[in-house]
Scaffold this motif. Structure first.
Motif, PDB file in Angstrom:
ATOM      1  N   VAL A  74       0.646  -1.162  -0.109  1.00 17.66           N
ATOM      2  CA  VAL A  74       0.113  -0.050   0.078  1.00 17.66           C
ATOM      3  C   VAL A  74       0.868   1.243  -0.092  1.00 17.66           C
ATOM      4  O   VAL A  74       0.635   2.187  -0.571  1.00 17.66           O
ATOM      5  N   ARG A  98     -10.014   8.934   6.090  1.00 20.70           N
ATOM      6  CA  ARG A  98      -8.927   9.518   6.950  1.00 20.70           C
ATOM      7  C   ARG A  98      -8.109   8.088   6.925  1.00 20.70           C
ATOM      8  O   ARG A  98      -6.745   8.138   6.992  1.00 20.70           O
ATOM      9  N   LEU A  99      -8.785   6.939   7.337  1.00 22.39           N
ATOM     10  CA  LEU A  99      -7.975   5.592   7.353  1.00 22.39           C
ATOM     11  C   LEU A  99      -7.301   5.209   6.023  1.00 22.39           C
ATOM     12  O   LEU A  99      -6.312   4.632   5.818  1.00 22.39           O
ATOM     13  N   GLY A 100      -7.976   5.509   4.886  1.00 22.65           N
ATOM     14  CA  GLY A 100      -7.579   5.538   3.705  1.00 22.65           C
ATOM     15  C   GLY A 100      -6.031   6.363   3.433  1.00 22.65           C
ATOM     16  O   GLY A 100      -5.307   5.679   2.807  1.00 22.65           O
ATOM     17  N   TYR A 102      -3.981   6.383   5.860  1.00 21.49           N
ATOM     18  CA  TYR A 102      -3.396   6.112   7.232  1.00 21.49           C
ATOM     19  C   TYR A 102      -1.796   6.226   7.107  1.00 21.49           C
ATOM     20  O   TYR A 102      -1.136   6.733   7.950  1.00 21.49           O
ATOM     21  N   LEU A 103      -1.256   5.634   6.000  1.00 23.26           N
ATOM     22  CA  LEU A 103       0.130   5.679   5.861  1.00 23.26           C
ATOM     23  C   LEU A 103       0.894   7.086   5.234  1.00 23.26           C
ATOM     24  O   LEU A 103       2.046   7.372   4.979  1.00 23.26           O
TER      25      LEU A 103
END
Ligand SMILES: Nc1ncnc2c1ncn2[C@@H]1O[C@H](COP(=O)(O)OP(=O)(O)OP(=O)(O)O)[C@@H](O)[C@H]1O
Ligand SMILES: [Mg+2]
Lengths: 233, 290
Positions: A74, A98-100, A102-103
């Motif tokens: 990812v 927001r979690l999409g 995450y990185l």
């Protein structure tokens, strides 16, 4: 950009891919079609790292990614929207976006969320609703939106139009065409093979774990064998 | 009336400890589907490590913080060394692993510490407050306040921080979480650390009232499990309410029936819940796990 060479994988004793090779070049839409159980989902899973491989190699942007954990792929820009609208039921729409990201560590996350809302106004209206309470179409848009927040270089889409009303199917295909325009490379698995090949630059046909045909979207659409066996024409 | 109030105070105090144990069960279960019967050992470690470090001359607050750290590390070790290598084992297999781990931790504790009961000094003295004819120990207020602080802290963690949401996402849909770039194994390890720390806090807060020893964990795990069942396993709010309810049921049962039945009550609760309300009294919101 993506090179899959001779990949073999199995679920226990069931061999799902028996030496699959496939290439996707930067900026292309490539369609992967085939009957139920042919191995389309499995091929996307080995590319995103959810399913380990037993033989073969996968290269992405010139690097071998065979041994990379899914979350590291990812980080490299491989985003996979799995089949069946996999959302986080109790979390709200905005949490998904927001979690999409995450990185990501950049400062453009909030702006990207607003841009996404502009593209998917229905998600904006539901921004504080739990994903489990959204309609099927909204969940699919959300799953795609979540993947887009990860700034994909290569987007793997597994049957994004499955179970959606015809109007929403058109919307999904419009989104995919838009993605290409923004420079995102797409590997698309679709039941709706005619529509997929119509927007694809190239296509592959997979049968019981092996690629049996490949060519430009048009050539496959006109190939009598492909038409008879896979397009129902 | 005073008697009823008295039972309420003692029931809520013990119930708060059950609530924290049940919360530990819930956090681990949601993130990893493991029912962790070593949860009671974290409570034991909290009390025993604090006792040992305080006896070695450490100031109590420092000893307490260190004990919470030890329990968190034990939680991490439990996940990394026992649960993670058995990935793919059946739920029953995993339960047996956690029971084995709890026996192991208890055995080590017996050797490192001893078999005696130990006490910690109450944090704010032993002079009870009088409330409407009943009395409540200052330490009970510490237990209740500490539990409330943990509940609020967890709420903030899960609702307001990205990493908390990543744990929640892992609990809701592991595949989708991995595909969003979340290292779900790390999130599970974090859940074990969190559950360990919460259990240890419970042990530290309650030791001045109930004493502690190497083997208090077994019964606490069962009580916490009963509380979790009561609240609907996997539901954090239910865990807290289930814990408080179990504490109250025990206090009133011991008061009006016989204190001999006190520990049996938790088992009756487990059985009744299993037969009559298999999804817990609170049940689960339908959107919670899809
Ligand atoms: N989790 C699993 N366990 C065992 N076998 C599996 C699993 N998932 C897929 N298979 C098998 O692997 C083969 C390929 O399945 P896959 O899901 O990749 O096919 P597909 O082309 O995506 O099919 P569909 O069009 O139905 O989505 C099938 O024979 C299927 O039965
Ligand atoms: Mg499939």
């Amino acid at each position: 950009m993506l090179a899959v060479e001779g990949v073999v994988t199995a679920y226990g004793r069931i061999v799902a891919l028996r030496g699959v090779s496939l290439d996707v070049s930067e900026g292309e839409i490539v369609a992967l079609i085939g009957a139920n159980g042919a191995g389309k989902t499995t091929l996307l899973r080995v590319i995103s790292g959810i399913q380990p491989i037993q033989a073969g190699h996968i290269h992405f942007a010139g690097e071998s990614i065979d041994r990379l954990a899914a979350h590291r792929r990812v980080a490299k820009g491989i985003l996979h929207v799995p089949e069946g609208r996999q959302v986080f039921g109790p979390l709200c729409v905005e949490d998904h976006l927001r979690l999409g990201a995450y990185l990501r560590k950049d400062a453009a996350i909030a702006a990207d969320i607003e841009r996404l809302y502009a593209r998917f106004p229905r998600l904006k209206k539901s921004r504080h609703r739990a994903a489990g309470n959204l309609s099927g179409g909204e969940q699919q848009m959300l799953a795609i939106g979540r993947a887009l927040m990860g700034r994909p270089r290569l987007l793997l889409l597994d049957e994004p139009s499955m179970g959606l009303a015809p109007m929403l199917v058109d919307e999904i295909f419009d989104v995919i065409i838009d993605l290409k325009a923004t420079g995102i490379t797409v590997l698309l698995v679709e039941q709706n093979a005619v529509a997929a090949l119509a927007i694809a630059d190239r296509g592959y046909v997979i049968e019981t774990g092996a690629i049996v045909h490949s060519g430009t979207g048009r050539v496959l659409l006109e190939d009598p064998k492909v038409r008879a066996s896979y397009l129902g024409l | 009336m005073a008697e009823v109030l008295q039972f309420c105070f003692s029931g809520l105090t013990v119930g708060a400890v059950y609530a924290l144990v049940a919360l530990g069960f819930t956090i681990i279960y949601n993130a990893s589907d493991v029912v962790n019967f070593a949860q009671g050992e974290f409570v034991m470690l909290g009390g025993m490590v604090t006792v040992a470090l305080a006896a070695a001359g450490m100031p109590l607050p420092v000893a307490a913080v260190a004990a919470v750290g030890v329990a968190a590390v034990v939680g991490v070790a439990l996940h990394r060394l026992a649960i993670e290598p058995a990935r793919g084992a059946s739920p029953v297999g995993l339960i047996i692993i956690t029971i084995g781990a709890s026996i192991f931790i208890r055995g080590i504790a017996q050797v490192v510490f001893d078999k005696q009961f130990h006490k910690l000094p109450a944090f704010s003295g032993d002079t009870p407050f009088a409330v409407l004819g009943a009395t409540i120990l200052p330490q009970s207020l510490w237990v209740l306040g500490g539990t409330a602080a943990i509940v609020v802290g967890l709420h903030v963690f899960f609702e307001r921080t990205l990493i908390g949401k990543a744990v929640a996402a892992t609990a809701a849909n592991r595949l989708a979480a991995r595909l969003a770039g979340i290292n779900t194994t790390s999130m599970m390890t974090l859940s074990f650390a969190l559950a360990g720390a919460i259990g240890a806090v419970a042990g530290i807060l309650v030791t001045p009232i109930t004493l502690t020893s190497y083997n208090v964990g077994t019964l606490l795990a069962l009580k916490g499990f009963a509380a979790g069942m009561l609240g609907g396993i996997g539901n954090p709010l239910g865990a807290v309410l289930g814990g408080l309810m179990l504490g109250l049921i025990e206090a009133f049962g011991a008061g009006y029936l016989s204190s001999a039945y006190k520990d049996g009550i938790a088992f009756v609760v487990i059985l009744v819940v299993l037969f009559a309300f298999p999804r817990g009294l609170i049940g689960k919101r339908s959107a919670e796990r899809v």
